[in-house]
Design a protein around this motif. Structure first.
Motif, PDB file in Angstrom:
ATOM      1  N   PHE A  22       5.180  -9.057 -11.750  1.00 54.22           N
ATOM      2  CA  PHE A  22       5.161  -8.194 -12.934  1.00 54.22           C
ATOM      3  C   PHE A  22       3.737  -8.057 -13.489  1.00 54.22           C
ATOM      4  N   HIS A  23       2.997  -9.172 -13.451  1.00 50.66           N
ATOM      5  CA  HIS A  23       1.641  -9.134 -14.020  1.00 50.66           C
ATOM      6  C   HIS A  23       0.639  -8.479 -13.076  1.00 50.66           C
ATOM      7  N   TYR A  24       0.903  -8.536 -11.783  1.00 50.18           N
ATOM      8  CA  TYR A  24      -0.016  -7.920 -10.817  1.00 50.18           C
ATOM      9  C   TYR A  24       0.263  -6.426 -10.632  1.00 50.18           C
ATOM     10  N   THR A  25       1.385  -5.945 -11.180  1.00 49.18           N
ATOM     11  CA  THR A  25       1.674  -4.507 -11.117  1.00 49.18           C
ATOM     12  C   THR A  25       1.904  -3.971 -12.532  1.00 49.18           C
ATOM     13  N   ALA A  26       1.241  -4.592 -13.490  1.00 50.07           N
ATOM     14  CA  ALA A  26       1.511  -4.258 -14.894  1.00 50.07           C
ATOM     15  C   ALA A  26       1.116  -2.823 -15.232  1.00 50.07           C
ATOM     16  N   THR A  27       0.099  -2.284 -14.566  1.00 47.04           N
ATOM     17  CA  THR A  27      -0.288  -0.903 -14.833  1.00 47.04           C
ATOM     18  C   THR A  27       0.210  -0.018 -13.691  1.00 47.04           C
ATOM     19  N   LYS A  28       0.395   1.239 -14.004  1.00 46.86           N
ATOM     20  CA  LYS A  28       0.831   2.199 -12.978  1.00 46.86           C
ATOM     21  C   LYS A  28      -0.206   2.249 -11.849  1.00 46.86           C
ATOM     22  N   LYS A  29      -1.490   2.175 -12.232  1.00 42.87           N
ATOM     23  CA  LYS A  29      -2.555   2.234 -11.230  1.00 42.87           C
ATOM     24  C   LYS A  29      -2.434   1.063 -10.249  1.00 42.87           C
ATOM     25  N   ALA A  30      -2.203  -0.145 -10.782  1.00 38.89           N
ATOM     26  CA  ALA A  30      -2.088  -1.327  -9.913  1.00 38.89           C
ATOM     27  C   ALA A  30      -0.857  -1.224  -9.023  1.00 38.89           C
ATOM     28  N   LEU A  31       0.252  -0.726  -9.591  1.00 39.90           N
ATOM     29  CA  LEU A  31       1.488  -0.584  -8.820  1.00 39.90           C
ATOM     30  C   LEU A  31       1.287   0.387  -7.652  1.00 39.90           C
ATOM     31  N   LEU A  32       0.710   1.542  -7.945  1.00 43.51           N
ATOM     32  CA  LEU A  32       0.539   2.556  -6.896  1.00 43.51           C
ATOM     33  C   LEU A  32      -0.482   2.119  -5.848  1.00 43.51           C
ATOM     34  N   ALA A  33      -1.528   1.417  -6.280  1.00 39.09           N
ATOM     35  CA  ALA A  33      -2.543   0.951  -5.323  1.00 39.09           C
ATOM     36  C   ALA A  33      -1.932  -0.085  -4.371  1.00 39.09           C
ATOM     37  N   GLY A  34      -1.147  -1.007  -4.920  1.00 42.06           N
ATOM     38  CA  GLY A  34      -0.493  -2.019  -4.084  1.00 42.06           C
ATOM     39  C   GLY A  34       0.486  -1.368  -3.119  1.00 42.06           C
TER      40      GLY A  34
END
Ligand SMILES: NC(=O)c1ccc[n+]([C@@H]2O[C@H](COP(=O)([O-])OP(=O)(O)OC[C@H]3O[C@@H](n4cnc5c(N)ncnc54)[C@H](OP(=O)(O)O)[C@@H]3O)[C@@H](O)[C@H]2O)c1
Length: 327
Positions: free
Chosen positions: A269-281
């Motif tokens: 949850f903390h490593y994908t907290a932002t939309k940018k981080a989620l989409l990059a991952g």
């Protein structure tokens, strides 16, 4: 406008049979939400933690954080999705164990053409976890040796393959010969049968006494203390799960004599907290899967209504790789 769907709910914490398949109302999506009609739902160990009450949740509750399907309705203000788009999600909200769910648009990922719905539902949560563990929590370097517990499990098989692809030497623990073979054909160079071998002794032997750069420990209670003994000087202990129960309390001072160790307890949850981080991952995950370097092994499928049986099988260590519910 309301429509009725079928979904699992639970009113008390407990065993798999607290899950009941029932008719529930699904409201129109609110502002910023999208209605996703599910075709495939992911099974993850965290679902067990919510069901048993290890992780707090307000009852009655839905269950499940991960699914794939297509968009059937858009709430106000949603501009980056359209009805009919293929999408997947991995961080809830709780309620993926159902025919459909309203999900915030910023938690959704478009699924590329080369990846089918079952693969997407199988890989999002476990694959995004493998991604942040290997690329962010500890950024593995060629030449590193790492230790992965539950190496033949859902996260485990992805972690081993991805690490191998990055040039890492992988030691993994497994509960049976069959799981050792599976891990061995998916990037694990040294499967250790923890029921008959000492993990600490084997890790020291394999690494010439040095220990590993990082331990990825999702088992918790049964493995945590021994995992610390497997680390090299200034190594990193990553405690990211509790499949055998929560790890014991840790005396911070003990990390010094063990080799100036580091310890972290990360969450997707903390490593994908932002939309940018989620989409990059997700992009890195889809790329590594589409390249063929990481195969998503869906070794069990169940009709969604059989979720209680799937939970029992997961907890009995009968599953390997990923498990998907078909809706
Ligand atoms: N922190 C995060 O962000 C995050 C995200 C995703 C997953 N996780 C964690 O990662 C772990 C793996 O999740 P998964 O969904 O891929 O499950 P999984 O690894 O496919 O299944 C659990 C496996 O753990 C091993 N295990 C050891 N002791 C166990 C016990 N007492 N009861 C049940 N299993 C036991 C078993 O393998 P053997 O037979 O080989 O021992 C079992 O097959 C879970 O702990 C989960 O909570 C954490």
């Amino acid at each position: 406008m309301m429509s009725n769907i079928y979904a699992f709910r639970f009113r008390e914490f407990g065993g798999p049979d607290v899950l009941t398949w029932q008719e529930v109302a699904l409201a129109s999506p609110s502002e910023g939400q999208v209605t996703v009609q599910h075709t495939a739902v992911g099974l993850n160990f965290i679902d067990v933690y919510y069901r048993t009450g290890l992780y707090p949740v307000t009852l009655p509750s839905g269950l499940g954080l991960e699914a794939a399907g297509h968009v059937t309705a858009l709430g106000a203000g949603v501009t980056d999705f359209h009805v009919g788009d293929r999408v997947a999600y991995a961080t809830g909200p709780l309620g993926a164990y159902g025919q459909a769910l309203n999900v915030p648009a910023d938690r959704l990922v478009p699924v590329p053409d080369g990846i089918d719905d079952r693969q997407a539902a199988a890989m999002m949560l476990q694959g995004l976890t493998a991604h942040y563990l290997l690329r962010q929590t500890y950024r593995v370097q060629p030449g590193d040796t790492i230790l992965v517990h539950a190496a033949a499990g859902g996260v485990g098989l992805i972690l081993c393959q991805w690490a191998k692809h990055l040039g890492i030497s992988v030691i993994g623990t497994v509960g049976s010969e069959q799981k050792a073979d599976l891990a061995g054909t998916h990037g694990c160079d040294y499967p250790i049968l923890y029921k008959t071998e000492s993990v600490v002794d084997r890790v020291r032997e394999i690494t010439g006494g040095e220990g590993v750069a990082v331990v990825y420990d999702s088992v918790g209670a049964d493995t945590f203390m021994d995992s610390l003994e497997c680390l090299r000087l200034r190594g990193l202990m990553v405690s990211f799960g509790n499949s055998s129960g929560p790890p014991p309390a840790l005396e911070v001072g003990s990390l010094g004599p063990k080799g100036s160790l580091y310890v972290t307890r990360p969450s997707l949850f903390h490593y994908t907290a932002t939309k940018k981080a989620l989409l990059a991952g997700a992009q890195e995950l889809f790329d590594v899967v589409q390249s063929g370097a990481v195969k998503i092994e869906i070794n069990q499928t169940y009709p969604l209504q059989d979720a209680p049986q799937a939970h029992a099988d997961l907890q009995a260590r009968k599953t390997t790789g990923s498990t998907v519910f078909i809706v």
